[in-house]
Design an enzyme around this catalytic site. Structure first.
Site, PDB file in Angstrom:
ATOM      1  N   GLU A  80      40.823  39.744  26.651  1.00  0.00           N
ATOM      2  CA  GLU A  80      39.622  40.339  26.074  1.00  0.00           C
ATOM      3  C   GLU A  80      40.028  41.395  25.040  1.00  0.00           C
ATOM      4  OE1 GLU A  80      37.370  42.635  29.005  1.00  0.00           O
ATOM      5  OE2 GLU A  80      38.408  44.286  28.047  1.00  0.00           O
ATOM      6  N   CYS A 112      37.833  39.295  32.630  1.00  0.00           N
ATOM      7  CA  CYS A 112      39.095  39.344  33.375  1.00  0.00           C
ATOM      8  C   CYS A 112      39.578  37.981  33.864  1.00  0.00           C
ATOM      9  CB  CYS A 112      38.958  40.283  34.572  1.00  0.00           C
ATOM     10  SG  CYS A 112      38.709  42.001  34.102  1.00  0.00           S
ATOM     11  N   THR A 153      40.968  52.857  35.525  1.00  0.00           N
ATOM     12  CA  THR A 153      41.678  51.629  35.934  1.00  0.00           C
ATOM     13  C   THR A 153      42.117  50.730  34.782  1.00  0.00           C
ATOM     14  OG1 THR A 153      39.512  50.584  36.234  1.00  0.00           O
ATOM     15  CG2 THR A 153      40.569  51.486  38.210  1.00  0.00           C
ATOM     16  N   ARG A 199      27.271  50.294  39.036  1.00  0.00           N
ATOM     17  CA  ARG A 199      27.374  49.659  40.355  1.00  0.00           C
ATOM     18  C   ARG A 199      26.887  48.215  40.363  1.00  0.00           C
ATOM     19  NH1 ARG A 199      28.432  53.597  44.132  1.00  0.00           N
ATOM     20  NH2 ARG A 199      28.130  55.714  43.376  1.00  0.00           N
ATOM     21  N   THR A 201      27.982  45.920  38.783  1.00  0.00           N
ATOM     22  CA  THR A 201      29.126  45.008  38.716  1.00  0.00           C
ATOM     23  C   THR A 201      29.690  44.694  40.099  1.00  0.00           C
ATOM     24  OG1 THR A 201      31.051  44.539  37.304  1.00  0.00           O
ATOM     25  CG2 THR A 201      31.091  46.598  38.531  1.00  0.00           C
ATOM     26  N   HIS A 234      40.859  38.852  42.432  1.00  0.00           N
ATOM     27  CA  HIS A 234      40.844  39.730  41.249  1.00  0.00           C
ATOM     28  C   HIS A 234      40.755  41.190  41.686  1.00  0.00           C
ATOM     29  CE1 HIS A 234      40.144  41.572  37.471  1.00  0.00           C
ATOM     30  NE2 HIS A 234      38.901  41.887  37.748  1.00  0.00           N
ATOM     31  N   LYS A 239      39.827  48.555  46.151  1.00  0.00           N
ATOM     32  CA  LYS A 239      38.872  48.412  47.253  1.00  0.00           C
ATOM     33  C   LYS A 239      38.203  47.048  47.282  1.00  0.00           C
ATOM     34  CE  LYS A 239      38.800  52.451  49.412  1.00  0.00           C
ATOM     35  NZ  LYS A 239      37.785  53.481  49.203  1.00  0.00           N
ATOM     36  N   ARG A 243      37.766  44.391  50.442  1.00  0.00           N
ATOM     37  CA  ARG A 243      36.459  44.141  51.047  1.00  0.00           C
ATOM     38  C   ARG A 243      36.081  42.657  50.982  1.00  0.00           C
ATOM     39  NH1 ARG A 243      31.083  46.573  48.552  1.00  0.00           N
ATOM     40  NH2 ARG A 243      32.439  48.360  48.190  1.00  0.00           N
ATOM     41  N   ASN A 266      43.999  47.891  36.644  1.00  0.00           N
ATOM     42  CA  ASN A 266      43.402  46.587  36.388  1.00  0.00           C
ATOM     43  C   ASN A 266      43.892  46.069  35.040  1.00  0.00           C
ATOM     44  OD1 ASN A 266      41.830  44.338  36.045  1.00  0.00           O
ATOM     45  ND2 ASN A 266      39.862  45.425  35.976  1.00  0.00           N
ATOM     46  N   SER A 296      33.846  39.210  34.325  1.00  0.00           N
ATOM     47  CA  SER A 296      32.466  39.670  34.147  1.00  0.00           C
ATOM     48  C   SER A 296      31.756  38.776  33.145  1.00  0.00           C
ATOM     49  CB  SER A 296      32.461  41.117  33.648  1.00  0.00           C
ATOM     50  OG  SER A 296      32.895  41.984  34.654  1.00  0.00           O
TER      51      SER A 296
END
Lengths: 347, 132
Positions: A80, A112, A153, A199, A201, A234, A239, A243, A266, A296
């Protein structure tokens, strides 16, 4: 005839900035590192961009697999942060790694996950017998506005995978993708920094797409998390992959080997491809790896990968992921130097 | 355009990206940049293209503190004359703390941006060096 990975290479710039240093500048007194599970991120040198990173990663892949570059018939470069809006990254990589002109090339962009999309496209051409080998690259020097949450990041790095049918180090057993129009993150033409939905995302973007792609693949080929030795998801932060692994039924032990984001940030198109490389660095024949990218916009590509005997025949002396993440190989910079190196100071 | 025109850069891509020089099969001498005629052998020249490994040794160097506009963000930086392992010498930038470079330092090649034609022009890629 099965197709898959013949060789791979990575490159990560040596410079690092600590997340705490970025938080200090912007007055964020929360435990940002702990909240993100990211402690430092890679920063490109002043003369590095997505092309130079792609070339270094590709050269490492060529050396590791002792590949004759003339066999490569396609280069797809995902990023990107392609330095040219018009002028393909893949052409420069081809010249730099010494392919001949019997070559097709194009640049991919899907936030990404452009690198995993490039792998899928190479797999198609290789499986159809239209090319001998394909080079799929994910490489980025990702951008973030000063003071934006992304700045903690957004990092730099890349990975290159040689895709073929002979001398496989890992067979790509199958893949499955999940794609929707979800505007969680974007950058308009000519704008220096991306925008994002905060958020938003999380659940509608990352978790929805990664879980649907993962479950779709498991359903398609009739497998479950217990069938895998490793899993790579990814890594926009440290976190989310933990998760989503828990949601899907994978254990921490399965994902720790490929979890590189706490040390490098990232790397966008390089993110889960570097995580896969870190896993291949230690994998043994017969190991099975589950990989899910996320881009995204939004979409996820899930892969089921079986490591083959060829992994024991790879060349030595090519840097492993841990050679780039080793503390002794890193040089730290403060925010002022970071701003200078990233061109954030407009004179 | 601050560095070179597009055709001029294009002609030098093999040398800049991959250190392609020449090798006289007749006398064994290596040349970078490439030569078509070997000055040792003249009409007996038997020249072939040769890709240098790019590993070499710093013969001498200078540290640039006051650079031209294109390079002023990189100061201080090191320019060195490097003797490639096969023999030829060339001038190149060594990307390291100037204190880490000295005469005799072993170096290896890296692929980097050499310069840009301003905001709108070509990006000139090529070979720089780092200490081994």
């Amino acid at each position: 005839m099965p197709a898959g990975i013949v060789s791979y290479g990575v490159y990560i710039p040596k410079y690092r900035i600590r997340v705490e240093e970025i938080a200090r500048v912007w007055g964020d007194e929360s435990d940002v590192s702990g909240n993100l599970n990211v402690f430092k991120k890679s920063v490109p040198d002043v003369d590095e961009d997505a092309v130079t990173i792609a070339v270094e990663a590709s050269r490492n892949a060529i050396r590791r697999g002792r590949i004759d570059p003339a066999r490569i018939g396609v280069i797809y470069a995902g990023s990107e942060s392609h330095p040219y809006a018009v002028k393909p990254t893949g052409t420069i990589v081809g010249e730099a790694i010494g392919t001949n002109t019997d070559l097709t090339a194009a640049d991919f962009e899907f936030a990404c996950k452009a690198g995993t999309a490039a792998i899928q496209a190479c797999l198609g051409l290789v499986s159809a017998g239209m090319v001998d080998l394909g080079m799929a690259i994910g490489s980025d020097t990702s951008q973030s506005a000063p003071g934006d949450a992304l700045e903690y990041t957004a990092a730099a790095g890349g990975a290159a995978y040689v895709i073929g049918k002979d001398d496989l180090i890992a067979e790509i057993e199958d893949f499955y993708s999940f794609t929707t129009d979800t505007p969680d993150f974007w950058r308009r033409e000519g704008r220096p920094y991306p925008e994002h939905g905060g958020r938003f995302t999380g659940e509608p973007a990352y978790f929805r797409h990664v879980t649907n792609a993962a479950r779709g693949l498991m359903r398609k080929i009739g497998v479950s998390p217990e069938d895998y030795d490793y899993a790579v998801f990814h890594q926009p932060n440290g976190k989310f992959p933990l998760r989503v692994a828990r949601q899907l039924g994978f254990t921490k032990e399965q994902i720790y080997q490929g979890l590189v984001v706490p040390e490098i940030g990232n790397t966008y198109s390089g993110s889960c491809l570097i995580g896969l490389a870190a896993t291949l660095d230690v994998a043994r024949p017969g190991d099975r790896i589950f990989v899910v990218s996320f881009g995204s916009g939004a979409g996820s590509d899930a892969f089921s990968i079986m490591v083959k005997d060829g992994i024991d025949k790879l060349g030595n002396g090519v840097p492993l992921v841990r050679d780039y993440t080793s503390e002794t190989k890193n040089e730290y910079m403060d925010y002022a130097m970071y701003a200078k190196y990233k061109g954030k100071l407009r004179l | 355009m601050t560095m070179s025109t597009a055709p001029r850069f294009w002609r030098h891509i093999p040398q800049r990206y991959n250190l392609i020089g020449t090798h006289c099969v007749n006398c064994g001498e290596y040349y970078f940049p490439p030569r078509e005629i070997c000055p040792n052998c003249r009409r007996d020249t038997v020249m072939e293209d040769y890709k240098f490994e790019g590993t070499g040794t710093v013969v001498t160097y200078t540290v640039i503190h006051n650079a031209t506009e294109d390079f002023e963000r990189q100061t201080p930086y090191t320019l060195a004359i490097i003797r490639l392992d096969e023999g030829p010498r060339l001038t190149g930038q060594v990307m390291a703390d100037p204190d880490d470079v000295e005469i005799g330092t072993k170096v290896k090649p890296i692929f980097r941006i050499l310069g840009k034609g301003g905001e709108k022009g070509i990006i000139y890629y090529g070979t720089k060096f780092v200490p081994v």
